[in-house]
Write a protein that holds these residues in place. Sequence first.
Motif, mmCIF file in Angstrom:
data_model
loop_
_atom_site.group_PDB
_atom_site.id
_atom_site.type_symbol
_atom_site.label_atom_id
_atom_site.label_comp_id
_atom_site.label_asym_id
_atom_site.label_seq_id
_atom_site.Cartn_x
_atom_site.Cartn_y
_atom_site.Cartn_z
ATOM 1 N N ASN A 105 56.144 -0.521 -5.425
ATOM 2 C CA ASN A 105 55.568 0.699 -4.842
ATOM 3 C C ASN A 105 54.606 1.391 -5.794
ATOM 4 N N ARG A 106 54.734 1.163 -7.085
ATOM 5 C CA ARG A 106 53.855 1.809 -8.073
ATOM 6 C C ARG A 106 52.554 1.048 -8.328
ATOM 7 N N LEU A 107 52.491 -0.179 -7.871
ATOM 8 C CA LEU A 107 51.297 -0.985 -8.133
ATOM 9 C C LEU A 107 50.167 -0.588 -7.194
ATOM 10 N N PRO A 108 48.913 -0.659 -7.680
ATOM 11 C CA PRO A 108 47.795 -0.036 -6.974
ATOM 12 C C PRO A 108 47.284 -0.731 -5.714
ATOM 13 N N ARG A 111 50.529 -6.328 -6.073
ATOM 14 C CA ARG A 111 51.919 -6.371 -5.600
ATOM 15 C C ARG A 111 52.341 -7.824 -5.308
ATOM 16 N N GLY A 162 60.852 -0.346 -6.481
ATOM 17 C CA GLY A 162 60.202 0.747 -7.207
ATOM 18 C C GLY A 162 58.971 0.268 -7.963
ATOM 19 N N LEU A 163 59.074 -0.892 -8.581
ATOM 20 C CA LEU A 163 57.929 -1.461 -9.294
ATOM 21 C C LEU A 163 56.785 -1.755 -8.339
ATOM 22 N N ARG A 169 65.032 -1.719 -8.145
ATOM 23 C CA ARG A 169 64.049 -1.636 -9.236
ATOM 24 C C ARG A 169 62.795 -2.425 -8.915
#
Length: 110
Positions: free
Chosen positions: A20-23, A28, A17-18, A14
């Motif tokens: 990897n979604r940050l811009p 990050r 996954g978090l 998780r």
Amino acid sequence: MRTRPLPAALPPDRLTGLLNRLPDPRTRLSAALAAVHALGSHTQRHLLTEHLDPTRGRLTIRRPGRLDHTVYLDEARHSADPLDLVRLFDISPGTAMRYINTAHPAGPPP
């Protein structure tokens, strides 16, 4: 003083996954410092690059009027020996093995 229980740990998949979604890398890094090392926004705002020792994988948190705090950024990657982590962080052997298995999913380094 009333104590609160520690929050539940975020499972590695998780957290990945978090992240990897940050811009961008800065966001990050901030999320990782908060999630993994419990560094709040106030502490992060006062970090300077000179506090980072990348050769040792350490970040020194300077706290006025208090002792400095050293954060070991990725100790599990530098050691595949769970006893090192048990001694360094005063954690249980089971927790140390979870760190090792997450840092080295293909097995211990040669």
